[in-house]
Design an enzyme around this catalytic site. Sequence first.
Site, short mmCIF file in Angstrom:
data_model
loop_
_atom_site.label_atom_id
_atom_site.label_comp_id
_atom_site.label_asym_id
_atom_site.label_seq_id
_atom_site.Cartn_x
_atom_site.Cartn_y
_atom_site.Cartn_z
N CYS A 20 0.80 -1.22 0.00
CA CYS A 20 0.00 0.00 0.00
C CYS A 20 0.83 1.28 0.00
CB CYS A 20 -0.89 0.09 1.23
SG CYS A 20 -2.04 -1.24 1.36
N GLY A 46 1.43 -0.20 -5.00
CA GLY A 46 0.18 -0.92 -5.14
C GLY A 46 -0.46 -0.59 -6.47
N ASN A 121 -1.35 1.65 5.47
CA ASN A 121 -0.21 0.93 4.90
C ASN A 121 0.42 0.13 6.04
OD1 ASN A 121 3.14 1.87 3.79
ND2 ASN A 121 2.01 0.00 3.42
N GLY A 122 0.51 -1.18 5.83
CA GLY A 122 1.05 -2.04 6.88
C GLY A 122 0.16 -3.25 7.04
N TYR A 260 14.44 -2.42 -1.80
CA TYR A 260 13.60 -2.63 -2.96
C TYR A 260 12.29 -1.84 -3.00
CZ TYR A 260 10.30 -5.01 -6.06
OH TYR A 260 9.36 -5.27 -7.01
#
Length: 487
Positions: A20, A46, A121-122, A260
């Site tokens: 996300c 995402g 996000n998570g 990354y």
Amino acid sequence: MDRSPVTTDPFDDDKLKEECGIFGILGHKDAGALAALGLHALQHRGQEAAGIIAFDGRQFHTHRAVGLVGDNFGDQKVIAALKGDTAIGHVRYSTSGGTIMRNIQPLFAEFEFGGFGLAHNGNLTNAETLRRSLIKRGSIFQSTSDTEVIVHMMAQAQGDVTTRLIAALNQVEGAYSLTCIAKDKIIAVRDPRGVRPLVLGKLDGSWVVTSETCALDIIGADYVRDLEAGEMVVIDRNGIRSMKPFRPEVKRFCVFEYIYFARPDSVTEGISVYEARKRIGAELSRESGLPADLVVPVPDSGVPAALGYAQESGIPFDLGIIRNHYVGRTFIEPSDQIRHLGVKLKHNANRAGLAGKRVILVDDSIVRGTTSKKIVEMVRQAGATEVHMRISSPPTKHSCFYGIDTPESSQLLASKNDVAAMARIIGVDSLAFISIDGLYRAMGEPGRDPKAPRFCDACFTGEYPTRLTDIEERGDNPVQASLLEIA
Ligand code: SF4
């Protein structure tokens, strides 16, 4: 996020997937358009669905859809309908089975105090446990997303929106960076370990919160600072208020963001992602250098590490593999013939540069090894006399439970094979990964302090910085013995 099975289609590039990206802005007349632009810059976090909620002083307006930001928010009518000067947005990754409309964020709920939207996000590591208990107490869930437990716990708490949000977050474990909208305010929160990123910026006097600085750059906003681990900021017409309402924990930012996930042009926690990747590549060269004619990145994510490797080793850097950027899962239905083409849809060897050369391929990670094997074959077929692979992360042996879509650990090549066996499977003449200490050195530490590691590195070490309550409750946790509790 919901945890769906990992795709095996031919467009899967065998990478871990960030799940996300989030964005929020208050007090700007173009809030909806700016949110769409910010989400566009976060598209790498995402690609399968996106959503925006805006507030115009009276009403909330929302648009949520499956697909890329540009496809869903490129239409002026959509942007014009997102009225108001306050907005939050979300991009998400999910496999097709998990992309159902009601899971697309931001989530929205009506409370006594009015409407409330939430973008996460998570991943919460006790969401299933909380969900079971909430359902027993009468909650009716709309989605399969872990994020929804926060909304239900807020519904059961008392007080204003901020008090309820704090009460809910005090019950969750895991990783969360949130942007929330409640009428005339936005609230941004980072979990007490700060696992996922969240930055604060300013545009024309308006506050902006978002996952990465690249989303500030695209709208011309100035970077102000990263939110601290455990920090909550409440932004309204009176300005910004910061608080630390949670029990303090040792910070454990995700080191894989540097390797990354984050965009290379972002600056995270004061460190340029691009420069970090180059330093990791240089360290990799110092650790496992060998004579060769060319350093070739596996594009695109392997490029900065390969540059660092080449500069440190003095071996020429060249683009021996060319990536096609226009392959989209959305537009091509995988047929058997296309499945057979596999990795060639995305990558092609640059024959002219590779023939007769001893090649060092640099990539950021090996997940299942499927793509690596095909790329090695392709480079050999192009005439390389030797193919060596250097990886700018330590072997990925464990699943991530903090918002990264990883296969079951049994599917991770490194979970069952040592480096020599992996080299045989992939078909390289030699294979080396950066060591965990080398990774920490590249990030400016003397090495990894086993008693107080600076980052979350659980997918390499198996030492998870939080409890994994849902996994423990299921009783099928292969990593339970290696949980590292941070007091
Ligand atoms: S387990 Fe790995 S990918 Fe997940 S947060 Fe930790 S370092 Fe990042």
